[in-house]
Design a protein around this motif. Structure first.
Motif, PDB file in Angstrom:
ATOM      1  N   LEU A  56       0.837  -1.205   0.000  1.00  0.00           N
ATOM      2  CA  LEU A  56       0.000   0.000   0.000  1.00  0.00           C
ATOM      3  C   LEU A  56       0.870   1.253   0.000  1.00  0.00           C
ATOM      4  O   LEU A  56       2.028   1.223   0.416  1.00  0.00           O
ATOM      5  CB  LEU A  56      -0.941   0.010   1.206  1.00  0.00           C
ATOM      6  CG  LEU A  56      -1.964  -1.118   1.285  1.00  0.00           C
ATOM      7  CD1 LEU A  56      -2.901  -0.913   2.467  1.00  0.00           C
ATOM      8  CD2 LEU A  56      -2.761  -1.270  -0.005  1.00  0.00           C
ATOM      9  N   GLN A  57       0.273   2.355  -0.465  1.00  0.00           N
ATOM     10  CA  GLN A  57       0.992   3.620  -0.600  1.00  0.00           C
ATOM     11  C   GLN A  57       0.206   4.747   0.073  1.00  0.00           C
ATOM     12  O   GLN A  57      -0.971   4.599   0.385  1.00  0.00           O
ATOM     13  CB  GLN A  57       1.192   3.933  -2.092  1.00  0.00           C
ATOM     14  CG  GLN A  57       1.995   2.874  -2.840  1.00  0.00           C
ATOM     15  CD  GLN A  57       1.925   3.064  -4.340  1.00  0.00           C
ATOM     16  OE1 GLN A  57       0.862   3.062  -4.936  1.00  0.00           O
ATOM     17  NE2 GLN A  57       3.085   3.247  -4.957  1.00  0.00           N
ATOM     18  N   HIS A  58       0.866   5.881   0.280  1.00  0.00           N
ATOM     19  CA  HIS A  58       0.162   7.075   0.724  1.00  0.00           C
ATOM     20  C   HIS A  58      -0.677   7.623  -0.426  1.00  0.00           C
ATOM     21  O   HIS A  58      -0.387   7.366  -1.610  1.00  0.00           O
ATOM     22  CB  HIS A  58       1.151   8.136   1.202  1.00  0.00           C
ATOM     23  CG  HIS A  58       1.882   7.758   2.456  1.00  0.00           C
ATOM     24  ND1 HIS A  58       3.117   7.139   2.436  1.00  0.00           N
ATOM     25  CD2 HIS A  58       1.544   7.901   3.759  1.00  0.00           C
ATOM     26  CE1 HIS A  58       3.515   6.925   3.681  1.00  0.00           C
ATOM     27  NE2 HIS A  58       2.588   7.384   4.510  1.00  0.00           N
ATOM     28  N   GLU A  59      -1.699   8.400  -0.094  1.00  0.00           N
ATOM     29  CA  GLU A  59      -2.604   8.911  -1.124  1.00  0.00           C
ATOM     30  C   GLU A  59      -1.859   9.620  -2.243  1.00  0.00           C
ATOM     31  O   GLU A  59      -2.138   9.384  -3.435  1.00  0.00           O
ATOM     32  CB  GLU A  59      -3.629   9.867  -0.498  1.00  0.00           C
ATOM     33  CG  GLU A  59      -4.567  10.467  -1.525  1.00  0.00           C
ATOM     34  CD  GLU A  59      -5.600  11.418  -0.937  1.00  0.00           C
ATOM     35  OE1 GLU A  59      -5.970  12.390  -1.622  1.00  0.00           O
ATOM     36  OE2 GLU A  59      -6.045  11.196   0.207  1.00  0.00           O
ATOM     37  N   GLU A  60      -0.905  10.460  -1.903  1.00  0.00           N
ATOM     38  CA  GLU A  60      -0.229  11.250  -2.938  1.00  0.00           C
ATOM     39  C   GLU A  60       0.640  10.409  -3.860  1.00  0.00           C
ATOM     40  O   GLU A  60       1.028  10.865  -4.951  1.00  0.00           O
ATOM     41  CB  GLU A  60       0.605  12.371  -2.301  1.00  0.00           C
ATOM     42  CG  GLU A  60       1.707  11.872  -1.374  1.00  0.00           C
ATOM     43  CD  GLU A  60       1.268  11.765   0.072  1.00  0.00           C
ATOM     44  OE1 GLU A  60       2.158  11.828   0.954  1.00  0.00           O
ATOM     45  OE2 GLU A  60       0.050  11.610   0.335  1.00  0.00           O
ATOM     46  N   ASP A  61       0.949   9.173  -3.464  1.00  0.00           N
ATOM     47  CA  ASP A  61       1.793   8.291  -4.273  1.00  0.00           C
ATOM     48  C   ASP A  61       1.033   7.123  -4.877  1.00  0.00           C
ATOM     49  O   ASP A  61       1.625   6.322  -5.618  1.00  0.00           O
ATOM     50  CB  ASP A  61       2.935   7.719  -3.410  1.00  0.00           C
ATOM     51  CG  ASP A  61       3.803   8.797  -2.790  1.00  0.00           C
ATOM     52  OD1 ASP A  61       4.119   9.777  -3.501  1.00  0.00           O
ATOM     53  OD2 ASP A  61       4.146   8.671  -1.599  1.00  0.00           O
ATOM     54  N   ASP A  62      -0.255   7.002  -4.580  1.00  0.00           N
ATOM     55  CA  ASP A  62      -0.977   5.777  -4.928  1.00  0.00           C
ATOM     56  C   ASP A  62      -1.185   5.658  -6.439  1.00  0.00           C
ATOM     57  O   ASP A  62      -1.773   6.543  -7.069  1.00  0.00           O
ATOM     58  CB  ASP A  62      -2.323   5.741  -4.209  1.00  0.00           C
ATOM     59  CG  ASP A  62      -2.998   4.400  -4.385  1.00  0.00           C
ATOM     60  OD1 ASP A  62      -2.578   3.428  -3.727  1.00  0.00           O
ATOM     61  OD2 ASP A  62      -3.931   4.318  -5.211  1.00  0.00           O
ATOM     62  N   ILE A  63      -0.735   4.560  -6.997  1.00  0.00           N
ATOM     63  CA  ILE A  63      -0.810   4.367  -8.449  1.00  0.00           C
ATOM     64  C   ILE A  63      -2.243   4.172  -8.926  1.00  0.00           C
ATOM     65  O   ILE A  63      -2.602   4.601 -10.026  1.00  0.00           O
ATOM     66  CB  ILE A  63       0.061   3.182  -8.905  1.00  0.00           C
ATOM     67  CG1 ILE A  63      -0.385   1.875  -8.230  1.00  0.00           C
ATOM     68  CG2 ILE A  63       1.542   3.454  -8.631  1.00  0.00           C
ATOM     69  CD1 ILE A  63       0.234   0.629  -8.833  1.00  0.00           C
ATOM     70  N   THR A  64      -3.077   3.533  -8.110  1.00  0.00           N
ATOM     71  CA  THR A  64      -4.465   3.289  -8.503  1.00  0.00           C
ATOM     72  C   THR A  64      -5.237   4.597  -8.568  1.00  0.00           C
ATOM     73  O   THR A  64      -5.948   4.868  -9.544  1.00  0.00           O
ATOM     74  CB  THR A  64      -5.142   2.314  -7.527  1.00  0.00           C
ATOM     75  OG1 THR A  64      -4.370   1.115  -7.444  1.00  0.00           O
ATOM     76  CG2 THR A  64      -6.556   1.979  -7.983  1.00  0.00           C
ATOM     77  N   LEU A  65      -5.100   5.423  -7.552  1.00  0.00           N
ATOM     78  CA  LEU A  65      -5.787   6.717  -7.545  1.00  0.00           C
ATOM     79  C   LEU A  65      -5.359   7.560  -8.731  1.00  0.00           C
ATOM     80  O   LEU A  65      -6.206   8.107  -9.459  1.00  0.00           O
ATOM     81  CB  LEU A  65      -5.501   7.449  -6.237  1.00  0.00           C
ATOM     82  CG  LEU A  65      -6.082   8.857  -6.115  1.00  0.00           C
ATOM     83  CD1 LEU A  65      -7.602   8.848  -6.250  1.00  0.00           C
ATOM     84  CD2 LEU A  65      -5.661   9.500  -4.792  1.00  0.00           C
ATOM     85  N   ALA A  66      -4.068   7.686  -8.966  1.00  0.00           N
ATOM     86  CA  ALA A  66      -3.580   8.524 -10.071  1.00  0.00           C
ATOM     87  C   ALA A  66      -4.081   8.025 -11.416  1.00  0.00           C
ATOM     88  O   ALA A  66      -4.527   8.814 -12.268  1.00  0.00           O
ATOM     89  CB  ALA A  66      -2.054   8.563 -10.050  1.00  0.00           C
ATOM     90  N   ALA A  67      -4.035   6.718 -11.629  1.00  0.00           N
ATOM     91  CA  ALA A  67      -4.448   6.158 -12.921  1.00  0.00           C
ATOM     92  C   ALA A  67      -5.945   6.306 -13.139  1.00  0.00           C
ATOM     93  O   ALA A  67      -6.394   6.616 -14.256  1.00  0.00           O
ATOM     94  CB  ALA A  67      -4.035   4.697 -13.003  1.00  0.00           C
ATOM     95  N   LEU A  68      -6.735   6.096 -12.088  1.00  0.00           N
ATOM     96  CA  LEU A  68      -8.184   6.207 -12.247  1.00  0.00           C
ATOM     97  C   LEU A  68      -8.618   7.655 -12.411  1.00  0.00           C
ATOM     98  O   LEU A  68      -9.564   7.951 -13.149  1.00  0.00           O
ATOM     99  CB  LEU A  68      -8.884   5.550 -11.066  1.00  0.00           C
ATOM    100  CG  LEU A  68      -8.731   4.020 -10.966  1.00  0.00           C
ATOM    101  CD1 LEU A  68      -9.489   3.482  -9.758  1.00  0.00           C
ATOM    102  CD2 LEU A  68      -9.198   3.328 -12.240  1.00  0.00           C
TER     103      LEU A  68
END
Length: 276
Positions: A56-68
């Motif tokens: 898991l990652q922090h929000e600012e680094d999260d690959i799923t959030l950024a891609a979506l």
């Protein structure tokens, strides 16, 4: 409004899970969906806190959030990321179980941290202590969207009607309940509780869910119930996705909210009381 619920069967590998979620998202948009919803823990289903800490990652680094976010912008759609497991900087090291409303520009317009932690003993063989790994949120959230106010909840929140009443009282016309429900409690309570929350509030209830046996290379696997549901403000099940992963499309008539509330104005009739 054309809406799509993505029913997922994710593993404990966020990188591998992202490709499938993006594919479903593109399929939903191609079928005309204006609002797409994903389930709880879209990025990773895992029973191991050690494994979660590794992936898991922090929000600012999260690959799923950024891609979506980028894909929502590219497709020009509203997107509810049902939730992501995310690292926090809390001293005790617990994660956040966080939902995101994304607008067609790819911006986060609302975020919600799951308030109620799944600390239960379903049976001698099935016990859960979500609060050991995740810290609870404290703030109820209504997201403003182009199709009306949306109240955000996550999974176990479903069992707490005061939260949903507060969201409807604050203006919500849609309640979202992304979930990774236990098969035992799902079979017993899922449909009944979702219908009850819709009837009590006169809201559409949209509940995208995880389903099936979730692959894990390193630790105990987990099974979830599925049956992503759309329930009308009158309490009717408009769509039931069963237990197969995929994209499930339905059209919402937002005029049904006013119609149901006009027939039974329980929000207006609610009164404060003392005791017992």
């Amino acid at each position: 409004m054309r809406t799509a619920l993505l029913q997922l069967n994710v593993s404990d590998d966020p990188v591998a899970n992202l490709e499938g979620t993006l594919g479903y998202l593109r399929q939903a948009a191609a079928e005309g969906a204006e609002f797409v919803l994903t389930p709880e823990v879209t990025n990773c289903v895992s029973t191991s806190r050690t494994h979660q800490n590794a992936v898991l990652q922090h929000e600012e680094d999260d690959i799923t959030l950024a891609a979506l976010q980028a894909e929502a912008k590219a497709l020009g759609i509203w997107l509810l990321i049902g939730s992501l497991g995310l690292k926090t900087r809390d001293a005790d090291g617990r994660f956040a179980n966080r939902s995101f409303m994304i607008d067609p520009l790819g911006d986060v317009v609302a975020r919600y941290d799951k308030i109620h932690m799944f600390d239960v003993d379903v049976s001698p063989e099935e016990t859960w202590r979500e609060s050991q790994g995740y810290r609870p949120g404290t703030q109820a959230v209504v997201a403003e969207t182009a199709f009306g106010p949306v109240g955000l909840t996550i999974c176990y929140d479903l069992r707490f009607p005061k939260l949903h009443a507060a969201l409807a009282g604050a203006g919500a016309h849609i309640l979202t309940v992304p979930a990774a429900f236990s098969p035992v409690t799902g079979a017993a309570h899922w449909h009944t509780l979702l219908r009850a929350r819709a009837i009590e509030t006169g809201c559409f209830v949209l509940a995208p869910a995880q389903t099936g046996l979730h692959a894990s290379a390193a630790h105990k696997t987990r099974r979830t119930y599925g049956h992503s549901l759309v329930v009308t403000p009158w309490g009717e099940v408009q769509m039931d996705a069963g237990d197969v992963p995929g994209v499930y499309i339905t059209d919402l008539d937002m005029g049904e909210v006013a119609k149901a509330r006009g027939r039974v104005p329980s929000l207006e009739n609610a009164r404060p009381f003392d005791g017992p």
